[in-house]
Design a protein around this motif. Sequence first.
Motif, PDB file in Angstrom:
ATOM      1  N   PRO A   1     -19.156  27.976   4.666  1.00  0.00           N
ATOM      2  CA  PRO A   1     -19.136  29.599   4.538  1.00  0.00           C
ATOM      3  C   PRO A   1     -19.680  29.777   3.307  1.00  0.00           C
ATOM      4  CG  PRO A   1     -16.880  28.728   5.164  1.00  0.00           C
ATOM      5  CD  PRO A   1     -17.771  27.563   5.034  1.00  0.00           C
TER       6      PRO A   1
ATOM      7  N   TRP B   1     -15.346  25.326  -3.916  1.00  0.00           N
ATOM      8  CA  TRP B   1     -16.217  26.302  -3.610  1.00  0.00           C
ATOM      9  C   TRP B   1     -15.644  27.424  -2.724  1.00  0.00           C
ATOM     10  CZ3 TRP B   1     -21.242  25.232  -4.038  1.00  0.00           C
ATOM     11  CH2 TRP B   1     -21.777  23.877  -4.336  1.00  0.00           C
ATOM     12  N   VAL B   2     -16.168  28.495  -3.376  1.00  0.00           N
ATOM     13  CA  VAL B   2     -15.586  29.906  -2.878  1.00  0.00           C
ATOM     14  C   VAL B   2     -15.936  30.015  -1.279  1.00  0.00           C
ATOM     15  CG1 VAL B   2     -15.992  32.427  -3.401  1.00  0.00           C
ATOM     16  CG2 VAL B   2     -16.123  30.916  -5.252  1.00  0.00           C
ATOM     17  N   ALA B   3     -15.078  30.577  -0.948  1.00  0.00           N
ATOM     18  CA  ALA B   3     -14.927  31.109   0.564  1.00  0.00           C
ATOM     19  C   ALA B   3     -14.817  29.997   1.378  1.00  0.00           C
ATOM     20  CB  ALA B   3     -15.998  31.876   1.148  1.00  0.00           C
TER      21      ALA B   3
ATOM     22  N   SER C   1     -21.272  32.121  -0.096  1.00  0.00           N
ATOM     23  CA  SER C   1     -20.340  33.067  -1.150  1.00  0.00           C
ATOM     24  C   SER C   1     -21.474  33.094  -2.164  1.00  0.00           C
ATOM     25  CB  SER C   1     -19.284  32.157  -1.437  1.00  0.00           C
ATOM     26  OG  SER C   1     -19.853  30.807  -2.013  1.00  0.00           O
TER      27      SER C   1
ATOM     28  N   ILE D   1     -20.579  31.915 -17.979  1.00  0.00           N
ATOM     29  CA  ILE D   1     -19.552  33.321 -17.780  1.00  0.00           C
ATOM     30  C   ILE D   1     -20.486  34.409 -18.404  1.00  0.00           C
ATOM     31  CG2 ILE D   1     -17.360  34.387 -18.588  1.00  0.00           C
ATOM     32  CD1 ILE D   1     -17.109  32.343 -16.315  1.00  0.00           C
ATOM     33  N   GLY D   2     -20.385  35.614 -17.924  1.00  0.00           N
ATOM     34  CA  GLY D   2     -20.892  36.737 -18.463  1.00  0.00           C
ATOM     35  C   GLY D   2     -22.434  36.798 -18.000  1.00  0.00           C
TER      36      GLY D   2
ATOM     37  N   ASN E   1     -16.064  41.740 -15.960  1.00  0.00           N
ATOM     38  CA  ASN E   1     -16.448  42.588 -14.908  1.00  0.00           C
ATOM     39  C   ASN E   1     -17.445  41.792 -14.155  1.00  0.00           C
ATOM     40  OD1 ASN E   1     -15.432  45.042 -15.441  1.00  0.00           O
ATOM     41  ND2 ASN E   1     -16.987  45.568 -17.249  1.00  0.00           N
ATOM     42  N   GLY E   2     -17.294  41.891 -12.779  1.00  0.00           N
ATOM     43  CA  GLY E   2     -18.375  41.112 -11.974  1.00  0.00           C
ATOM     44  C   GLY E   2     -19.437  41.952 -11.439  1.00  0.00           C
ATOM     45  N   ALA E   3     -19.426  43.108 -11.554  1.00  0.00           N
ATOM     46  CA  ALA E   3     -20.421  44.171 -11.062  1.00  0.00           C
ATOM     47  C   ALA E   3     -20.763  45.193 -12.002  1.00  0.00           C
ATOM     48  CB  ALA E   3     -19.695  44.584  -9.748  1.00  0.00           C
TER      49      ALA E   3
ATOM     50  N   LYS F   1     -21.334  29.441  -3.891  1.00  0.00           N
ATOM     51  CA  LYS F   1     -20.746  29.537  -5.394  1.00  0.00           C
ATOM     52  C   LYS F   1     -19.659  28.351  -5.471  1.00  0.00           C
ATOM     53  CE  LYS F   1     -18.811  33.202  -6.499  1.00  0.00           C
ATOM     54  NZ  LYS F   1     -18.958  34.762  -6.962  1.00  0.00           N
ATOM     55  N   LYS F   2     -19.568  27.626  -6.703  1.00  0.00           N
ATOM     56  CA  LYS F   2     -18.616  26.809  -6.912  1.00  0.00           C
ATOM     57  C   LYS F   2     -18.041  27.046  -8.168  1.00  0.00           C
ATOM     58  CE  LYS F   2     -17.280  22.041  -7.137  1.00  0.00           C
ATOM     59  NZ  LYS F   2     -17.958  20.527  -6.761  1.00  0.00           N
TER      60      LYS F   2
ATOM     61  N   SER G   1     -25.994  36.476 -12.061  1.00  0.00           N
ATOM     62  CA  SER G   1     -26.171  35.623 -11.012  1.00  0.00           C
ATOM     63  C   SER G   1     -26.966  36.173  -9.926  1.00  0.00           C
ATOM     64  CB  SER G   1     -24.871  35.181 -10.202  1.00  0.00           C
ATOM     65  OG  SER G   1     -24.075  36.145 -10.024  1.00  0.00           O
TER      66      SER G   1
ATOM     67  N   ASP H   1     -17.228  40.135 -19.775  1.00  0.00           N
ATOM     68  CA  ASP H   1     -16.917  38.929 -19.064  1.00  0.00           C
ATOM     69  C   ASP H   1     -15.667  39.008 -18.057  1.00  0.00           C
ATOM     70  OD1 ASP H   1     -14.755  38.393 -20.562  1.00  0.00           O
ATOM     71  OD2 ASP H   1     -15.630  36.766 -21.576  1.00  0.00           O
TER      72      ASP H   1
ATOM     73  N   GLY I   1     -24.912  41.284 -10.619  1.00  0.00           N
ATOM     74  CA  GLY I   1     -23.836  40.405 -10.138  1.00  0.00           C
ATOM     75  C   GLY I   1     -23.403  39.557 -11.303  1.00  0.00           C
ATOM     76  N   THR I   2     -22.469  39.485 -12.249  1.00  0.00           N
ATOM     77  CA  THR I   2     -22.351  38.732 -13.162  1.00  0.00           C
ATOM     78  C   THR I   2     -21.104  37.771 -12.893  1.00  0.00           C
ATOM     79  OG1 THR I   2     -20.820  40.474 -14.266  1.00  0.00           O
ATOM     80  CG2 THR I   2     -23.255  40.575 -14.808  1.00  0.00           C
ATOM     81  N   THR I   3     -21.057  36.771 -13.593  1.00  0.00           N
ATOM     82  CA  THR I   3     -19.805  35.764 -13.451  1.00  0.00           C
ATOM     83  C   THR I   3     -18.796  36.186 -14.109  1.00  0.00           C
ATOM     84  OG1 THR I   3     -21.145  34.413 -15.168  1.00  0.00           O
ATOM     85  CG2 THR I   3     -21.414  33.933 -13.057  1.00  0.00           C
ATOM     86  N   ARG I   4     -17.630  36.128 -13.837  1.00  0.00           N
ATOM     87  CA  ARG I   4     -16.380  36.649 -14.309  1.00  0.00           C
ATOM     88  C   ARG I   4     -15.719  35.327 -14.689  1.00  0.00           C
ATOM     89  NH1 ARG I   4     -13.078  39.076  -9.826  1.00  0.00           N
ATOM     90  NH2 ARG I   4     -11.786  39.877 -11.598  1.00  0.00           N
ATOM     91  N   LEU I   5     -15.006  35.919 -15.866  1.00  0.00           N
ATOM     92  CA  LEU I   5     -13.922  35.057 -16.675  1.00  0.00           C
ATOM     93  C   LEU I   5     -12.621  34.561 -15.791  1.00  0.00           C
ATOM     94  CD1 LEU I   5     -13.310  33.453 -19.346  1.00  0.00           C
ATOM     95  CD2 LEU I   5     -12.239  35.214 -20.182  1.00  0.00           C
ATOM     96  N   TYR I   6     -12.401  35.273 -15.034  1.00  0.00           N
ATOM     97  CA  TYR I   6     -11.160  35.221 -14.065  1.00  0.00           C
ATOM     98  C   TYR I   6     -11.428  35.090 -12.535  1.00  0.00           C
ATOM     99  CZ  TYR I   6      -8.275  35.486 -18.440  1.00  0.00           C
ATOM    100  OH  TYR I   6      -8.161  34.989 -19.763  1.00  0.00           O
TER     101      TYR I   6
END
Lengths: 93, 93, 151, 151
Positions: free
Chosen positions: A89, D136-138, A91, D90-91, C28-30, D126-127, D94, C26, D36-41
Amino acid sequence: MLRYCSVVYNNPMQLNVRFFALYRERAGRSTDTVQLPEEATVADLVREVRRRFPRLAPPGVNIVVAVNTEYASSDKKLRPGDEICLIPPVSGG
Amino acid sequence: MLRYCSVVYNNPMQLNVRFFALYRERAGRSTDTVQLPEEATVADLVREVRRRFPRLAPPGVNIVVAVNTEYASSDKKLRPGDEICLIPPVSGG
Amino acid sequence: MIKAGMIEITDLPLEPEKITAQVCKDTNGAVVTFLGTTRLYSEGKKVVRLEYEAYESMACKKLAEICQEIKAEFGVEDIAIAHRTGVVDIGQISLVVAVASPHRKEAFLACHEIVNRLKETVPIWKKEFFEDGSRWVACDDHQFNPQGHKH
Amino acid sequence: MIKAGMIEITDLPLEPEKITAQVCKDTNGAVVTFLGTTRLYSEGKKVVRLEYEAYESMACKKLAEICQEIKAEFGVEDIAIAHRTGVVDIGQISLVVAVASPHRKEAFLACHEIVNRLKETVPIWKKEFFEDGSRWVACDDHQFNPQGHKH
């Protein structure tokens, strides 16, 4: 069944398969070579790969396959030289 | 009518009006000072400004007014010291 | 030039990277950024240059109000807006709106709606200069009808 | 690293200004850029870093197909997409998608829809790495059920 076996051993297709992401990790490798009878389909390929790597995905989960950089249906016939990739899948983003 | 006139001349409000963009060009200036009776409204002000600058906008066109940086309805009462601006149709972006 | 928080009206060239950087966090993802740029053609006519004029104090206040409304309506936290005034040559940036949020849908909708509202209520005016004249955009119904029949 | 026209997949840091600059033309009045940015959470868990992996040749082709579809559906001409692979802290950025068009509505809708489709069909993964593990996401439905009841 006899004919099937003879095809496998007398005139098999050798196909290179690429694994990405989760499948790469579960297979423990990026590529593998499988032998299939001529006229084998994507479904045949998935069956063979699952046999070789039983931990790739649970039985109830569909494994998506790309052939020559295009998503392929399970009845698609494979040919020698096809670029075959197993696609977990996605992502991106 | 008599009382109105006496208010105008004995105890008038002096108001500074600012013009922007199209109105600035048509008035030929950025600011003007108008005298209005106490308790005059935005409608009174527009009437006086139109009298002084007849080419500001055609009679059928509404002139929008801001009082103290807020859009004002025509019945809003004006006070001495109010910051009054005439706002032609906006087109920022 | 006027600046209040993440809202700015300036006659200097806009720097989108700096404006966008203000909303990046950090959590925010978008991040969605809108650039308004001056076009070579306006209704088929070739534009030579544009000039923007602002009622700065009110424009800044109206932009802040829009930000508050949008934050409440879309649940976004991070918005930066910059609008340029004065002469803006063709192809240059007149407006930057940057919105960041944890997920993309809110950022897209909020950014789009900010630009829509800005164009309706913020006292900023654009004048287009053509080879043979000029006009204040959106003021067409302010033309005097030579026959005097307009009401 | 693979680059075809205005589509790029690279393990180098993305430079949004350069990607956006590719779509700016003086016939366009609106430029919408998505980062699209990588989020801390992620779902409440603290992320340490992310890693992206791409099937580059197919990803590039799928992105080109999305561009063609979007151009036809929304009537926009100018699209640039860049996706980063490898470790992304992070931040960091991508993904960059930039769309320019004469008017803003098409640019907003097209940019949003490109990101939606990208996340559905483009073979990029994305991992997420946490302090105590990774995933692995999704791929949650790819977990083996220890009871063996999953179908």
